[in-house]
Design a protein around this motif. Structure first.
Motif, PDB file in Angstrom:
ATOM      1  N   ASN A   1       0.804  -1.227   0.000  1.00 23.77           N
ATOM      2  CA  ASN A   1       0.000   0.000   0.000  1.00 23.77           C
ATOM      3  C   ASN A   1       0.836   1.277   0.000  1.00 23.77           C
ATOM      4  O   ASN A   1       0.312   2.358   0.342  1.00 23.77           O
ATOM      5  CB  ASN A   1      -0.988   0.021   1.179  1.00 23.77           C
ATOM      6  N   ASP A   2       2.093   1.162  -0.385  1.00 23.27           N
ATOM      7  CA  ASP A   2       2.950   2.343  -0.494  1.00 23.27           C
ATOM      8  C   ASP A   2       3.908   2.153  -1.652  1.00 23.27           C
ATOM      9  O   ASP A   2       4.456   1.058  -1.840  1.00 23.27           O
ATOM     10  CB  ASP A   2       3.741   2.551   0.799  1.00 23.27           C
ATOM     11  N   PHE A   3       4.104   3.217  -2.446  1.00 22.01           N
ATOM     12  CA  PHE A   3       5.054   3.147  -3.547  1.00 22.01           C
ATOM     13  C   PHE A   3       5.554   4.555  -3.850  1.00 22.01           C
ATOM     14  O   PHE A   3       4.920   5.556  -3.496  1.00 22.01           O
ATOM     15  CB  PHE A   3       4.438   2.503  -4.791  1.00 22.01           C
ATOM     16  N   GLN A   4       6.717   4.607  -4.489  1.00 23.42           N
ATOM     17  CA  GLN A   4       7.344   5.888  -4.815  1.00 23.42           C
ATOM     18  C   GLN A   4       7.714   5.928  -6.292  1.00 23.42           C
ATOM     19  O   GLN A   4       8.031   4.893  -6.894  1.00 23.42           O
ATOM     20  CB  GLN A   4       8.619   6.109  -3.993  1.00 23.42           C
ATOM     21  N   LYS A   5       7.721   7.124  -6.839  1.00 24.71           N
ATOM     22  CA  LYS A   5       8.157   7.304  -8.220  1.00 24.71           C
ATOM     23  C   LYS A   5       9.667   7.117  -8.322  1.00 24.71           C
ATOM     24  O   LYS A   5      10.420   7.525  -7.435  1.00 24.71           O
ATOM     25  CB  LYS A   5       7.790   8.711  -8.712  1.00 24.71           C
ATOM     26  N   GLY A   6      10.067   6.507  -9.436  1.00 26.95           N
ATOM     27  CA  GLY A   6      11.476   6.403  -9.743  1.00 26.95           C
ATOM     28  C   GLY A   6      11.900   7.552 -10.641  1.00 26.95           C
ATOM     29  O   GLY A   6      11.346   8.642 -10.595  1.00 26.95           O
ATOM     30  N   ASP A   7      12.859   7.274 -11.509  1.00 29.40           N
ATOM     31  CA  ASP A   7      13.427   8.325 -12.345  1.00 29.40           C
ATOM     32  C   ASP A   7      12.596   8.655 -13.578  1.00 29.40           C
ATOM     33  O   ASP A   7      12.708   9.737 -14.142  1.00 29.40           O
ATOM     34  CB  ASP A   7      14.841   7.912 -12.778  1.00 29.40           C
ATOM     35  N   ILE A   8      11.749   7.702 -14.012  1.00 30.95           N
ATOM     36  CA  ILE A   8      10.994   7.918 -15.261  1.00 30.95           C
ATOM     37  C   ILE A   8       9.544   7.482 -15.082  1.00 30.95           C
ATOM     38  O   ILE A   8       9.011   6.718 -15.853  1.00 30.95           O
ATOM     39  CB  ILE A   8      11.653   7.158 -16.443  1.00 30.95           C
ATOM     40  N   ALA A   9       8.856   7.994 -14.077  1.00 31.55           N
ATOM     41  CA  ALA A   9       7.499   7.540 -13.739  1.00 31.55           C
ATOM     42  C   ALA A   9       6.410   8.084 -14.658  1.00 31.55           C
ATOM     43  O   ALA A   9       5.300   7.534 -14.687  1.00 31.55           O
ATOM     44  CB  ALA A   9       7.191   7.916 -12.300  1.00 31.55           C
ATOM     45  N   GLU A  10       6.673   9.135 -15.401  1.00 32.26           N
ATOM     46  CA  GLU A  10       5.628   9.763 -16.215  1.00 32.26           C
ATOM     47  C   GLU A  10       5.068   8.798 -17.248  1.00 32.26           C
ATOM     48  O   GLU A  10       5.819   8.166 -17.995  1.00 32.26           O
ATOM     49  CB  GLU A  10       6.170  11.005 -16.918  1.00 32.26           C
ATOM     50  N   GLY A  11       3.722   8.666 -17.256  1.00 37.48           N
ATOM     51  CA  GLY A  11       3.073   7.781 -18.199  1.00 37.48           C
ATOM     52  C   GLY A  11       2.883   6.362 -17.681  1.00 37.48           C
ATOM     53  O   GLY A  11       2.379   5.505 -18.402  1.00 37.48           O
ATOM     54  N   TYR A  12       3.271   6.116 -16.443  1.00 39.58           N
ATOM     55  CA  TYR A  12       3.137   4.803 -15.811  1.00 39.58           C
ATOM     56  C   TYR A  12       2.368   4.936 -14.507  1.00 39.58           C
ATOM     57  O   TYR A  12       2.371   5.990 -13.881  1.00 39.58           O
ATOM     58  CB  TYR A  12       4.503   4.200 -15.506  1.00 39.58           C
ATOM     59  N   SER A  13       1.726   3.836 -14.088  1.00 43.15           N
ATOM     60  CA  SER A  13       1.105   3.793 -12.771  1.00 43.15           C
ATOM     61  C   SER A  13       1.260   2.391 -12.206  1.00 43.15           C
ATOM     62  O   SER A  13       1.433   1.417 -12.954  1.00 43.15           O
ATOM     63  CB  SER A  13      -0.376   4.184 -12.826  1.00 43.15           C
ATOM     64  N   VAL A  14       1.229   2.286 -10.870  1.00 37.68           N
ATOM     65  CA  VAL A  14       1.388   1.000 -10.196  1.00 37.68           C
ATOM     66  C   VAL A  14       0.409   0.911  -9.037  1.00 37.68           C
ATOM     67  O   VAL A  14      -0.197   1.902  -8.639  1.00 37.68           O
ATOM     68  CB  VAL A  14       2.820   0.800  -9.652  1.00 37.68           C
ATOM     69  N   SER A  15       0.276  -0.292  -8.504  1.00 38.06           N
ATOM     70  CA  SER A  15      -0.451  -0.508  -7.257  1.00 38.06           C
ATOM     71  C   SER A  15       0.285  -1.587  -6.480  1.00 38.06           C
ATOM     72  O   SER A  15       1.014  -2.398  -7.057  1.00 38.06           O
ATOM     73  CB  SER A  15      -1.902  -0.927  -7.535  1.00 38.06           C
ATOM     74  N   ARG A  16       0.086  -1.592  -5.161  1.00 42.11           N
ATOM     75  CA  ARG A  16       0.712  -2.626  -4.329  1.00 42.11           C
ATOM     76  C   ARG A  16      -0.292  -2.999  -3.237  1.00 42.11           C
ATOM     77  O   ARG A  16      -0.164  -2.644  -2.077  1.00 42.11           O
ATOM     78  CB  ARG A  16       2.011  -2.106  -3.702  1.00 42.11           C
ATOM     79  N   GLU A  17      -1.312  -3.736  -3.656  1.00 44.86           N
ATOM     80  CA  GLU A  17      -2.368  -4.144  -2.732  1.00 44.86           C
ATOM     81  C   GLU A  17      -2.008  -5.409  -1.974  1.00 44.86           C
ATOM     82  O   GLU A  17      -2.555  -5.678  -0.899  1.00 44.86           O
ATOM     83  CB  GLU A  17      -3.672  -4.324  -3.500  1.00 44.86           C
ATOM     84  N   LYS A  18      -1.100  -6.200  -2.530  1.00 46.20           N
ATOM     85  CA  LYS A  18      -0.652  -7.430  -1.889  1.00 46.20           C
ATOM     86  C   LYS A  18       0.870  -7.467  -1.900  1.00 46.20           C
ATOM     87  O   LYS A  18       1.502  -6.952  -2.826  1.00 46.20           O
ATOM     88  CB  LYS A  18      -1.187  -8.659  -2.624  1.00 46.20           C
ATOM     89  N   LYS A  19       1.444  -8.120  -0.940  1.00 44.08           N
ATOM     90  CA  LYS A  19       2.900  -8.207  -0.851  1.00 44.08           C
ATOM     91  C   LYS A  19       3.479  -8.912  -2.079  1.00 44.08           C
ATOM     92  O   LYS A  19       4.554  -8.580  -2.538  1.00 44.08           O
ATOM     93  CB  LYS A  19       3.285  -8.973   0.417  1.00 44.08           C
ATOM     94  N   GLU A  20       2.727  -9.875  -2.608  1.00 44.26           N
ATOM     95  CA  GLU A  20       3.244 -10.704  -3.687  1.00 44.26           C
ATOM     96  C   GLU A  20       3.147 -10.065  -5.066  1.00 44.26           C
ATOM     97  O   GLU A  20       3.755 -10.533  -6.012  1.00 44.26           O
ATOM     98  CB  GLU A  20       2.475 -12.036  -3.730  1.00 44.26           C
ATOM     99  N   SER A  21       2.385  -9.001  -5.200  1.00 41.05           N
ATOM    100  CA  SER A  21       2.026  -8.511  -6.522  1.00 41.05           C
ATOM    101  C   SER A  21       2.311  -7.028  -6.684  1.00 41.05           C
ATOM    102  O   SER A  21       2.010  -6.230  -5.783  1.00 41.05           O
ATOM    103  CB  SER A  21       0.538  -8.790  -6.766  1.00 41.05           C
ATOM    104  N   PHE A  22       2.832  -6.650  -7.862  1.00 48.47           N
ATOM    105  CA  PHE A  22       3.174  -5.238  -8.116  1.00 48.47           C
ATOM    106  C   PHE A  22       2.937  -4.969  -9.609  1.00 48.47           C
ATOM    107  O   PHE A  22       3.873  -4.854 -10.393  1.00 48.47           O
ATOM    108  CB  PHE A  22       4.632  -4.991  -7.726  1.00 48.47           C
ATOM    109  N   PRO A  23       1.689  -4.854 -10.041  1.00 53.09           N
ATOM    110  CA  PRO A  23       1.409  -4.654 -11.474  1.00 53.09           C
ATOM    111  C   PRO A  23       1.758  -3.238 -11.936  1.00 53.09           C
ATOM    112  O   PRO A  23       1.605  -2.267 -11.187  1.00 53.09           O
ATOM    113  CB  PRO A  23      -0.096  -4.916 -11.570  1.00 53.09           C
ATOM    114  N   LEU A  24       2.193  -3.160 -13.179  1.00 50.23           N
ATOM    115  CA  LEU A  24       2.556  -1.879 -13.802  1.00 50.23           C
ATOM    116  C   LEU A  24       1.606  -1.612 -14.967  1.00 50.23           C
ATOM    117  O   LEU A  24       1.448  -2.475 -15.842  1.00 50.23           O
ATOM    118  CB  LEU A  24       3.989  -1.938 -14.329  1.00 50.23           C
TER     119      LEU A  24
END
Lengths: 111, 111
Positions: free
Chosen positions: A53-76
């Motif tokens: 439930n927490d994430f940060q932008k990296g160096d090239i985040a524009e045009g991308y989005s993510v979610s982290r609802e589960k520890k096992e999963s990180f869809p882009l």
């Protein structure tokens, strides 16, 4: 087997479409990362998450989005706002010792 | 100050030779220096890593040399084989912060 899986291996996107890349890990790692790799270039960080439930932008985040609802999963999600999305996308997970384990990658091509 | 500079961009050696890949960093707070190996179409895999309290680390045919005062570290591959042909990335990080990668060196070992 413990590891990181990414799907699909190949993905084709039409102009104006959003597409979602899957990343799953069963290594019980807290941290997960998304990188973009272009031919002949290094790895550029898109987003990272150090805890659910927490994430940060990296160096090239524009045009991308993510979610982290589960520890096992990180869809882009690659949105239509990303003007040059053709690339090799790598997901990784890691421990507090900084070691990162990479998945096999997804190659995205814009038609 | 977060940059890691890697050289050369590409390298060709004969089988049995000792390719050397060099990296330099600016941030003296970095405390973890890994090397990753990547084969075409695959995700990078951790090869060997070092922390700044030692000057050298060996694992099989792979050796990291670390020069803290010069802020440089290098990868040596002893008795190189055609199967070592891959792209190699150096990286640096500190604590739980994101990893900074070099731009990669494409190594070709010819029989």
């Amino acid at each position: 087997d413990g590891g990181i899986t990414q799907s699909p291996k190949y993905l084709f996107r039409k102009e104006g479409q959003n597409v979602t890349l899957s990343c799953e890990q069963n290594l019980n790692h807290d941290a997960m990362y998304w990188y973009r790799q272009d031919p002949g270039q290094g790895l550029r960080l898109i987003y990272y998450s150090q805890i659910v439930n927490d994430f940060q932008k990296g160096d090239i985040a524009e045009g991308y989005s993510v979610s982290r609802e589960k520890k096992e999963s990180f869809p882009l999600t690659v949105t239509s706002a990303q003007k040059n999305p053709t690339a090799f996308y790598l997901c990784a997970s890691g421990t507090g010792s900084n070691e990162q384990f990479f998945g096999p990658g997804t190659r995205l091509t814009v038609l | 100050q977060q940059q890691v500079k890697q050289s050369p961009q590409s390298l060709i050696v004969q089988k049995g030779g000792i390719p050397i890949i060099n990296c330099a960093y600016e941030n003296t707070a970095f405390d973890y220096f890994p090397w990753y190996q990547q084969f075409p179409g695959k995700g990078p895999a951790l090869l060997i890593a070092i922390r700044p309290d030692v000057s050298e680390k060996k694992e099989g045919r792979f050796t990291i040399s670390f020069n803290k005062s010069a802020k440089q570290f290098s990868l040596h591959i002893m008795d190189s084989q055609p199967g070592d042909s891959a792209t190699y990335f150096c990286a640096a990080s500190r604590g739980y912060q994101k990893v900074t990668f070099g731009t990669g060196t494409k190594l070709q070992v010819i029989p």
